[in-house]
Design an enzyme around this catalytic site. Structure first.
Site, short mmCIF file in Angstrom:
data_model
loop_
_atom_site.label_atom_id
_atom_site.label_comp_id
_atom_site.label_asym_id
_atom_site.label_seq_id
_atom_site.Cartn_x
_atom_site.Cartn_y
_atom_site.Cartn_z
N GLN A 145 93.26 -86.41 -18.37
CA GLN A 145 93.32 -87.67 -17.31
C GLN A 145 94.73 -87.54 -16.63
O GLN A 145 94.96 -88.31 -15.80
CB GLN A 145 93.20 -88.85 -17.87
CG GLN A 145 94.29 -89.24 -19.12
CD GLN A 145 94.17 -90.54 -19.90
OE1 GLN A 145 93.16 -90.59 -20.69
NE2 GLN A 145 94.45 -91.67 -19.66
N CYS A 151 91.29 -93.51 -18.61
CA CYS A 151 90.51 -92.98 -19.85
C CYS A 151 89.31 -93.71 -19.86
O CYS A 151 88.17 -93.13 -20.49
CB CYS A 151 91.47 -93.22 -21.04
SG CYS A 151 91.81 -94.94 -21.39
N HIS A 267 92.99 -97.88 -25.23
CA HIS A 267 92.64 -96.41 -24.88
C HIS A 267 91.26 -96.13 -25.19
O HIS A 267 90.56 -96.46 -26.41
CB HIS A 267 93.56 -95.33 -25.59
CG HIS A 267 93.48 -93.87 -25.23
ND1 HIS A 267 93.31 -93.53 -23.89
CD2 HIS A 267 92.93 -92.75 -25.83
CE1 HIS A 267 93.11 -92.34 -23.67
NE2 HIS A 267 92.88 -91.70 -25.00
N ASN A 288 88.91 -86.67 -26.87
CA ASN A 288 89.83 -87.42 -26.15
C ASN A 288 89.96 -86.84 -24.68
O ASN A 288 89.27 -85.87 -24.42
CB ASN A 288 91.14 -87.34 -26.95
CG ASN A 288 92.30 -88.21 -26.45
OD1 ASN A 288 91.96 -89.25 -25.57
ND2 ASN A 288 93.69 -88.37 -26.94
#
Length: 339
Positions: A145, A151, A267, A288
Site C-alpha cells: 500500500q 489498507c 489497520h 498484510n
C-alpha cells in the site's frame, strides 16, 4: 488437498521462509559496540534497502535507527515465539510508521455503526484443523500500500479475489486503486471501512477488471468470537482489522506473534487461513499489505484463541466477508451510467 500434498507444501513454505530470513539484513553484537560501528551498520542497512537520506536527515535518522537496533536485539534475545528484523522501517519512529499506513478504523466506526447481517457460515459444525487458502489458489501475491492509509481497500480486494477464485476457479488480481479513487463512502489514503468497500463493489456492478469481478453482498462475522471467525475462514478469506501500532509489529520477521497490542483498531488485513505449530500453539495466517520484505514474505502468523474475547490485537472484532452466488463473471465492463 491430500495430507501428503499438504505436508509437501508446508516443507516448501518452510524452506521459502528460511531463504527469506537468510536474505534479510543481519547484524551481530560487534555492530552494536560503538556509535562508529552502528553508523557503519546504518550505512549497510541503507544500501541494503536502497534508502536515500541527505546528510542532515541521516544524522536524525541514525539516532532513530540506533534505538530500533537495540530494541530488535533485545527482543530477539528473549524467549518469544517470534523474531524481529531490521526491515525497511528501521529508521522510522513507531509514530511515523503508524501514520504511514493507519486506516483510522476505530475512528470511522464511531460515525458508522457496524451493520447487522446474516452469518451463513455460522451454520457450519465441523471445521478442519488446518486451512491455508494460499495452497488452494485463492490468494494473489502480497501487495504494498506504500505511504497511503488504504489498507481497507487492500483487505476488501483480497477477500473479493478469494471468493471469486473459489466460485469461478479464476484467480484475478483486482485494483485497489479503483476503490481508493471511486469509493466515496471511504476516504482514500485517509482510511476507511471494509464493508463500505464491499458495498461499493456490489453497487458499481463489480471491479472493472477484464473480466469484471462481481459480488452479491457481504456479511459480518459476530464480533469478539474467534470460533465464529474460524468458521468463516474455513470457507473463504476474510477481511479483519487489528491494532498494528505495536513496536514489535513494526519489525516482525517470523514465528507466531503474541506481542503487546491492544484493540484500538487502525489497520485492515486479511485472514487467509489458520493452523497450529508442532507444540500446539494455534495461529491465524494473515495477509498484510506492506510488501514481501515485511514479516514472513508479507504474512504474519498471529496467536489464535487469545485469552481476551477480542482476540490478539482485536482480530475478532471487525471481521467481514463478501458473498458471491454465481460461478460466472461477465466478460465486459459495465457502462459508465451503471457506476
Amino acid at each position: 488437498m491430500s495430507m501428503g500434498i499438504a505436508k509437501i507444501f508446508l516443507v516448501l513454505l518452510s524452506a521459502a521462509l528460511v531463504v527469506a530470513v537468510t536474505e534479510s539484513f543481519e547484524f551481530h553484537e560487534k555492530d552494536l559496540a560503538s556509535d562508529e560501528s552502528l553508523w557503519d551498520l546504518y550505512e549497510r542497512w541503507r544500501a541494503h534497502h536502497t534508502v536515500s537520506r541527505d546528510l542532515g536527515e541521516k544524522q536524525r535518522r541514525f539516532n532513530v535507527f540506533k534505538a530500533n537496533v537495540h530494541h530488535v536485539n533485545k527482543v530477539n534475545k528473549m524467549d518469544k515465539p517470534y523474531k524481529l528484523k531490521l526491515n525497511m522501517y528501521a529508521d522510522m519512529t513507531n509514530h511515523e510508521f503508524r501514520t504511514s499506513y493507519e486506516s483510522k478504523i476505530a475512528h470511522y466506526r464511531m460515525f458508522h455503526p457496524r451493520p447487522v447481517t446474516e452469518f451463513m457460515h455460522g451454520k457450519i459444525e465441523d471445521v478442519p484443523a488446518f486451512v491455508d487458502w494460499r495452497t488452494k489458489g485463492a490468494v494473489t501475491p502480497v501487495k504494498n500500500q506504500g505511504n497511503c492509509g488504504s489498507c481497507w481497500a487492500f483487505s476488501t480486494v483480497a477477500a473479493v479475489e478469494g471468493i471469486n477464485q473459489i466460485k469461478t476457479k479464476q484467480l484475478v488480481s483486482l485494483s485497489e486503486q479503483e476503490l481508493v479513487d471511486c469509493d466515496h463512502a471511504d476516504y482514500g489514503c485517509n482510511g476507511g471501512l471494509v464493508e463500505h468497500g464491499f458495498a461499493y463493489i456490489q453497487k458499481a456492478g463489480g471491479v472493472t477488471n477484464a473480466p469484471i469481478v462481481k459480488i452479491d453482498g457481504y456479511e459480518v462475522v459476530p464480533e469478539n468470537d474467534e470460533n465464529a471467525l474460524m468458521k468463516a475462514v474455513a470457507i473463504q478469506p476474510v477481511s479483519v482489522a487489528i491494532e498494528a501500532r505495536g513496536y514489535d509489529l513494526q519489525f516482525y520477521s517470523e514465528g507466531v506473534f503474541n506481542g503487546d497490542c491492544g484493540h484500538d483498531l487502525d489497520h485492515a488485513v486479511t485472514a487467509v487461513g489458520y493452523g497450529a505449530t508442532q507444540d500446539g500453539t494455534k495461529y491465524w495466517i494473515v495477509k498484510n499489505s506492506w510488501g514481501t520484505k515485511w514479516g514472513e514474505q508479507g504474512y504474519i502468523r498471529m496467536l489464535r484463541d487469545f485469552k481476551a474475547k477480542e482476540g490478539l490485537c482485536g482480530i475478532a472484532m471487525e471481521a467481514s466477508y463478501p458473498t458471491k452466488l454465481s460461478s460466472v463473471n461477465p466478460q465486459t465492463k459495465p457502462a459508465k451510467d451503471e457506476l
